[in-house]
Write a protein that holds these residues in place. Structure first.
Motif, PDB file in Angstrom:
ATOM      1  N   VAL A 428       0.801  -1.109  -0.029  1.00  0.00           N
ATOM      2  CA  VAL A 428      -0.098  -0.113  -0.150  1.00  0.00           C
ATOM      3  C   VAL A 428       1.134   1.053   0.134  1.00  0.00           C
ATOM      4  CG1 VAL A 428      -1.976   1.312   1.201  1.00  0.00           C
ATOM      5  CG2 VAL A 428      -1.874  -1.032   1.147  1.00  0.00           C
ATOM      6  N   CYS A 429       0.593   1.957  -1.255  1.00  0.00           N
ATOM      7  CA  CYS A 429       1.619   2.919  -1.065  1.00  0.00           C
ATOM      8  C   CYS A 429       1.048   4.551  -1.562  1.00  0.00           C
ATOM      9  CB  CYS A 429       2.864   2.858  -2.228  1.00  0.00           C
ATOM     10  SG  CYS A 429       4.249   4.699  -2.483  1.00  0.00           S
ATOM     11  N   ILE A 430       1.394   5.710  -1.112  1.00  0.00           N
ATOM     12  CA  ILE A 430       0.282   7.173  -1.453  1.00  0.00           C
ATOM     13  C   ILE A 430       1.454   7.986  -2.593  1.00  0.00           C
ATOM     14  CG2 ILE A 430      -1.001   7.385   0.969  1.00  0.00           C
ATOM     15  CD1 ILE A 430       1.352   9.039   1.912  1.00  0.00           C
ATOM     16  N   VAL A 431       2.975   7.323  -2.927  1.00  0.00           N
ATOM     17  CA  VAL A 431       3.756   7.945  -3.601  1.00  0.00           C
ATOM     18  C   VAL A 431       3.565   7.813  -5.105  1.00  0.00           C
ATOM     19  CG1 VAL A 431       6.003   8.014  -4.630  1.00  0.00           C
ATOM     20  CG2 VAL A 431       5.326   7.757  -1.164  1.00  0.00           C
ATOM     21  N   GLY A 432       3.263   6.572  -5.843  1.00  0.00           N
ATOM     22  CA  GLY A 432       3.512   6.701  -6.959  1.00  0.00           C
ATOM     23  C   GLY A 432       4.040   6.929  -7.925  1.00  0.00           C
ATOM     24  N   CYS A 433       4.856   6.026  -8.009  1.00  0.00           N
ATOM     25  CA  CYS A 433       6.097   5.968  -8.796  1.00  0.00           C
ATOM     26  C   CYS A 433       5.681   5.569 -10.041  1.00  0.00           C
ATOM     27  CB  CYS A 433       7.438   5.821  -8.229  1.00  0.00           C
ATOM     28  SG  CYS A 433       8.081   6.487  -6.792  1.00  0.00           S
ATOM     29  N   ALA A 434       6.428   6.204 -11.327  1.00  0.00           N
ATOM     30  CA  ALA A 434       6.201   6.260 -12.062  1.00  0.00           C
ATOM     31  C   ALA A 434       6.718   4.958 -12.868  1.00  0.00           C
ATOM     32  CB  ALA A 434       5.748   7.268 -13.502  1.00  0.00           C
ATOM     33  N   PHE A 435       7.582   4.133 -12.109  1.00  0.00           N
ATOM     34  CA  PHE A 435       8.443   3.254 -12.241  1.00  0.00           C
ATOM     35  C   PHE A 435       8.325   1.816 -11.577  1.00  0.00           C
ATOM     36  CE2 PHE A 435      10.452   5.251  -9.224  1.00  0.00           C
ATOM     37  CZ  PHE A 435      10.734   4.588  -8.051  1.00  0.00           C
ATOM     38  N   CYS A 436       7.264   2.054 -10.902  1.00  0.00           N
ATOM     39  CA  CYS A 436       7.438   1.586 -10.035  1.00  0.00           C
ATOM     40  C   CYS A 436       5.664   0.327 -10.353  1.00  0.00           C
ATOM     41  CB  CYS A 436       6.766   1.710  -8.677  1.00  0.00           C
ATOM     42  SG  CYS A 436       6.313   0.515  -7.152  1.00  0.00           S
ATOM     43  N   GLY A 437       5.816  -1.436  -9.808  1.00  0.00           N
ATOM     44  CA  GLY A 437       4.781  -2.079 -10.350  1.00  0.00           C
ATOM     45  C   GLY A 437       4.245  -2.210  -8.533  1.00  0.00           C
ATOM     46  N   PHE A 438       4.625  -2.138  -7.720  1.00  0.00           N
ATOM     47  CA  PHE A 438       5.222  -2.403  -6.537  1.00  0.00           C
ATOM     48  C   PHE A 438       3.990  -2.175  -5.963  1.00  0.00           C
ATOM     49  CE2 PHE A 438       5.387  -4.875  -2.417  1.00  0.00           C
ATOM     50  CZ  PHE A 438       5.787  -3.900  -1.452  1.00  0.00           C
ATOM     51  N   GLY A 439       3.615  -0.403  -5.833  1.00  0.00           N
ATOM     52  CA  GLY A 439       2.680   0.478  -5.185  1.00  0.00           C
ATOM     53  C   GLY A 439       1.650   0.088  -6.065  1.00  0.00           C
ATOM     54  N   GLN A 440       0.572   0.215  -4.195  1.00  0.00           N
ATOM     55  CA  GLN A 440      -0.749  -0.016  -5.272  1.00  0.00           C
ATOM     56  C   GLN A 440      -1.433   1.113  -4.094  1.00  0.00           C
ATOM     57  OE1 GLN A 440      -1.645  -1.790  -7.591  1.00  0.00           O
ATOM     58  NE2 GLN A 440       0.321  -2.380  -7.846  1.00  0.00           N
ATOM     59  N   SER A 474       8.905  -1.402   2.695  1.00  0.00           N
ATOM     60  CA  SER A 474       7.327  -1.679   2.138  1.00  0.00           C
ATOM     61  C   SER A 474       6.798  -0.780   1.371  1.00  0.00           C
ATOM     62  CB  SER A 474       6.215  -1.851   3.588  1.00  0.00           C
ATOM     63  OG  SER A 474       6.214  -2.955   4.100  1.00  0.00           O
ATOM     64  N   GLY A 475       5.727  -0.293   0.413  1.00  0.00           N
ATOM     65  CA  GLY A 475       5.146   0.937   0.311  1.00  0.00           C
ATOM     66  C   GLY A 475       5.061   2.281   1.392  1.00  0.00           C
ATOM     67  N   ILE A 476       4.650   3.102   1.384  1.00  0.00           N
ATOM     68  CA  ILE A 476       4.122   4.412   1.988  1.00  0.00           C
ATOM     69  C   ILE A 476       2.647   4.080   2.425  1.00  0.00           C
ATOM     70  CG2 ILE A 476       5.406   6.612   2.818  1.00  0.00           C
ATOM     71  CD1 ILE A 476       7.407   5.141   2.124  1.00  0.00           C
ATOM     72  N   HIS A 477       2.374   3.947   3.146  1.00  0.00           N
ATOM     73  CA  HIS A 477       1.392   2.631   4.369  1.00  0.00           C
ATOM     74  C   HIS A 477       1.060   4.603   4.598  1.00  0.00           C
ATOM     75  CE1 HIS A 477      -2.414   1.163   5.247  1.00  0.00           C
ATOM     76  NE2 HIS A 477      -1.644   0.411   5.086  1.00  0.00           N
ATOM     77  N   ALA A 506      15.098   5.489   2.975  1.00  0.00           N
ATOM     78  CA  ALA A 506      14.998   6.485   3.203  1.00  0.00           C
ATOM     79  C   ALA A 506      14.195   7.560   2.925  1.00  0.00           C
ATOM     80  CB  ALA A 506      16.262   7.079   2.368  1.00  0.00           C
ATOM     81  N   MET A 507      12.910   7.056   2.029  1.00  0.00           N
ATOM     82  CA  MET A 507      12.033   7.326   2.246  1.00  0.00           C
ATOM     83  C   MET A 507      11.163   7.079   2.779  1.00  0.00           C
ATOM     84  SD  MET A 507       9.755   9.121  -0.537  1.00  0.00           S
ATOM     85  CE  MET A 507       8.159   9.625  -0.085  1.00  0.00           C
ATOM     86  N   GLU A 508      11.229   5.390   3.642  1.00  0.00           N
ATOM     87  CA  GLU A 508      10.025   5.614   4.620  1.00  0.00           C
ATOM     88  C   GLU A 508      10.112   6.122   5.957  1.00  0.00           C
ATOM     89  OE1 GLU A 508       8.933   0.819   4.159  1.00  0.00           O
ATOM     90  OE2 GLU A 508      10.623   0.945   3.764  1.00  0.00           O
ATOM     91  N   ASN A 554       6.501  12.346  -6.371  1.00  0.00           N
ATOM     92  CA  ASN A 554       6.095  12.994  -4.688  1.00  0.00           C
ATOM     93  C   ASN A 554       7.341  12.023  -3.745  1.00  0.00           C
ATOM     94  OD1 ASN A 554       3.724  14.020  -5.954  1.00  0.00           O
ATOM     95  ND2 ASN A 554       2.759  11.374  -6.140  1.00  0.00           N
ATOM     96  N   LYS A 555       8.286  11.726  -4.855  1.00  0.00           N
ATOM     97  CA  LYS A 555       9.038  11.265  -3.535  1.00  0.00           C
ATOM     98  C   LYS A 555      10.280  11.890  -3.341  1.00  0.00           C
ATOM     99  CE  LYS A 555      10.763   6.988  -3.598  1.00  0.00           C
ATOM    100  NZ  LYS A 555      10.876   5.013  -4.296  1.00  0.00           N
ATOM    101  N   LEU A 556      11.331  11.910  -2.118  1.00  0.00           N
ATOM    102  CA  LEU A 556      11.967  12.442  -1.689  1.00  0.00           C
ATOM    103  C   LEU A 556      12.991  13.735  -2.546  1.00  0.00           C
ATOM    104  CD1 LEU A 556      14.065  10.872   1.107  1.00  0.00           C
ATOM    105  CD2 LEU A 556      13.504   9.504  -0.840  1.00  0.00           C
TER     106      LEU A 556
END
Ligand code: SF4
Length: 732
Positions: A428-440, A474-477, A506-508, A554-556
């Motif tokens: 579960v992630c609020i960031v939404g990176c364009a290269f990521c297939g994991f975050g939802q 993990s994703g940024i929950h 570092a993002m977490e 949206n990433k640091l």
């Protein structure tokens, strides 16, 4: 490896349906005057832009100006002929950043050349080489004679125009004539190399649309305002087409033209999926306003098709109406190429020096830079940029050798690995990176979150497996606070007191600081107390804010990443450092990344290893909608050597990621500056959900065998690179 299946996001402009032909199967054409007025064209182009079309398919009858009223209107609009009006419409599309693909029927060489200036590609269906059909379905249609059509197709080749052609199946032709039609296309392609795709289009009978506007019917069907029409009976002159017929055609097209895409219209039959499995590579233009040739058959949505394709190992990927290999001044007018560079540069294939030629590449610096790097010296931005852009084989070999020598000097010949377990607690992630297939998103059907028992079970499995490290990211929950992150560490500590906890990017940590209001140092103090042993240097992607703006806005930012990793080191925690490359970055942006990492290491000395991570595009936004393809093996190895050289003597350990590049390529990387093969992982979701295809778990024996196969001894290490056990290569 997921196989890419492409499609184009387009919008159809039927500028004129007036046609000089009388094909029996056509419900598109009219013999009355039909011509969209300029205002109507502008209105439709605005619609195309609003609907996110990248391609404008200009579809028309053949030579509408045979109709006097059409000629009168063209003159009234200021155009001496229809081609001039089409060119104007294409310019209006380009002005909106939409790439035109024209399909106007048989044209003179001159007219094909006129349209080259304002199109990204052109097309003309060969339909069939059967002259017999001139007596039946093509009676009264002089320009349906195969010789006339091949002339236009050939002229496009002579004029270096990326071209689409194809055959119509089921209009009374024989199997031999179908195969002969493909052979004719293969022959003209062999002459000029301009066919980017061939369409295998099965004939579907249509109701008559006399007096109606097929474009409006198509738009209504496509937007679901009307349902699919009832199947029509097959006319006497047509012949039924079976799936097996189409399968043979796909195989033959692949055999005759292996470098040419094979397109199957997904709206004209339910067999598009088995034909993809047979080798078809493209699903054509999925027109936002429907199929103007078969208006009663709306296109399935990309989302629907992706859901069918992904489980079968296919990655549905958007393409432009010009294929990547033709995005070059040899094939495109500068004005069209400039539109692509401006709006769709990520679709331009990587050619060593990146895609955007904004910076000069000083190739003359390469040999000196290699020598200086071999001596561990800091390279300038221009030197690093030149090395990252270098593709000349002899220079690449020099880079490999220098990187290999530096590796041997700093890390010896022993190839290390760690027995570890990855645990991704939630995607579960609020960031939404364009290269990521994991975050939802939380409501995504693919979102997951491990509970306490699930987590404990995985930690226990790790201990049973002999893992010395657990890597947790993990994703940024949105609902997780600092206490949650501390809780997972304490629980892991409780279940596996001897296992090293390598956790939280570092993002977490940035997220923990935001939700707790504490500084990075204060957060690391709490994390250490809870059991944290070291920090993964992930979330680095490319340490250049220009790239971050494009792939993960949206990433640091870079400075915050550095601040957090530096705080980790100041807290007595070592970290790794990574780079995620092989997507949209330019050589000079990688040069900047390496400057940041090297200077950080020179300040703190806290980085244990450097881990290049090549981008996995298949199920990511960048891969799906920006045309970014996976970096090739040679490019991957070449970059690896430059990363080693860029670090000099500041970081001794460079790891090859087998989950990204495959164990075979990772083992080869042992000759390109690498001394470590990473971990056993036991599970891996981040790369897998992006579409990686190299597995998610290795046994220690696999890693040892890979080192031995490379003629190098192996050793199991800890997270902090203490050697636990040696596995010397058994010499015969
Ligand atoms: S890369 Fe990380 S932060 Fe970005 S979307 Fe994926 S899980 Fe979220």
């Amino acid at each position: 490896m997921p196989r890419r299946v492409t499609f184009s996001r387009n919008f159809t402009l039927s500028l004129s349906r007036t046609c000089r032909c009388y094909c029996k199967y056509c419900s598109f054409a009219t013999h009355r005057a039909h011509l969209h007025e300029p205002e109507e064209v502008e209105r439709l182009l605005d619609q195309a832009e609003r609907r996110g079309a990248k391609e404008l398919l200009v579809l028309t009858g053949e030579m509408p100006e045979v109709n006097a009223e059409v000629r009168r209107r063209l003159t009234a609009y200021g155009h001496r002929d229809f081609t001039s009006y089409v060119a104007w419409a294409c310019e209006r599309a380009l002005a909106r950043g939409i790439l035109p693909h024209t399909n106007l029927g048989v044209l003179s060489r001159k007219d094909v050349g006129r349209l080259r200036e304002v199109t990204a590609s052109q097309g003309l269906m060969l339909e069939s080489v059967s002259e017999r059909l001139m007596e039946t379905v093509h009676a009264g249609s002089p320009t349906k004679h195969p010789a006339r059509r091949l002339d236009t197709i050939r002229a496009a080749g002579e004029l270096r125009i990326p071209f689409t052609s194809g055959i119509l199946v089921g209009i009374g032709e024989s199997e031999e004539e179908r195969m002969a039609s493909l052979a004719a296309l293969a022959a003209v392609h062999a002459e000029h190399g301009h066919l980017q795709e061939v369409i295998l289009q099965n004939y579907v009978p249509h109701p008559s649309y006399y007096g109606e506007e097929p474009g409006e019917i198509a738009d209504a069907a496509q937007s679901g305002r009307t349902g699919e029409a009832d199947p029509q009976p097959l006319p006497a002159w047509a012949n039924p087409v079976e799936l097996e017929d189409m399968r043979r055609l796909v195989r033959e097209a692949r055999r005759l033209m292996p470098d040419v895409g094979v397109q199957i219209p997904p709206n004209l039959s339910d067999w598009w999926l088995p034909l993809v499995e047979e080798g078809a590579t493209d699903l054509g233009g999925l027109s936002a306003n429907g199929d103007h040739i078969s208006p009663e058959h709306p296109f399935p949505s990309p989302h629907q098709m992706r859901k069918e394709l992904a489980p079968r190992g296919y990655a549905l990927t958007e393409r432009l109406c010009v294929y990547p290999q033709y995005m070059d001044p040899e094939w495109l007018e500068q004005g069209v190429l400039d539109t692509i560079k401006l709006k769709y540069w990520s679709f331009i294939p990587r050619r060593g020096s990146g895609r955007r030629e904004e910076r000069a590449i000083h190739r003359d610096l390469v040999s000196g830079a290699i020598a200086r790097a071999r001596d561990g010296m800091t390279l300038s931005e221009d030197e690093l940029t030149a090395l990252f852009a270098e593709t000349r084989p002899e220079a690449v070999e020099d880079m490999r050798q220098a990187a290999d020598e530096l590796r041997a000097e700093l890390a010896g010949d022993t190839v290390t690995f760690v027995v570890n377990r990855n645990i991704n607690l939630s995607n579960v992630c609020i960031v939404g990176c364009a290269f990521c297939g994991f975050g939802q998103g939380r409501r995504s059907p693919d979102a997951y979150e491990h509970d306490r028992d699930e987590f404990v079970g995985r930690v226990e499995e790790a201990v049973a497996f002999g893992a010395t490290e657990i890597c947790m990211q993990s994703g940024i929950h949105p609902a997780w606070g600092l206490e949650d992150y501390l809780g997972w560490l304490r629980l892991a500590r409780e279940v596996a007191p001897d296992v090293h906890l390598h956790a939280y990017s570092a993002m977490e940590v940035d997220h923990m600081c935001r939700v707790s209001g504490l500084s990075p140092l204060e957060v690391f103090a709490r994390l250490r107390e809870a059991g944290l042993g070291s920090t993964p240097g992930t979330a680095a992607e490319v340490l250049h804010d220009g790239v971050r703006e494009r792939i993960s806005p949206n990433k640091l930012p870079v400075a915050r990443w550095v601040e957090i990793i530096e705080a980790s080191h100041a807290s007595g925690l070592r970290s790794t450092a990574t780079v995620m490359f092989g997507h949209i970055e330019e050589p000079w942006e990688l040069a900047e990344h390496m400057r940041v990492v090297r200077e950080l290491q020179e300040r703190t000395g806290g980085i244990t290893e450097f881990v290049p991570l090549s981008f996995i595009p298949f199920h990511t936004l960048l891969g799906r909608t920006h045309g970014v393809e996976e970096i090739g093996r040679e490019d991957n190895l070449r970059h690896t050597a430059v990363f080693r050289l860029a670090l000099g003597r500041t970081v001794a350990n460079v790891q090859a990621s087998w989950v990204k590049m495959g164990l075979d390529a990772a083992a080869e990387a042992l000759r390109w500056g690498v001394n470590d093969l990473g971990g056993t992982l036991m599970e891996e979701s981040i790369s897998r959900m992006a579409g990686s295809y190299h597995g998610t778990r290795l046994e220690p024996e696999d890693l040892i065998a890979a080192a031995h196969a490379a003629g190098r001894p192996a050793a199991e290490r800890t997270t902090l690179y203490e050697v636990r056990r040696h596995y010397d290569a058994v010499t015969a």
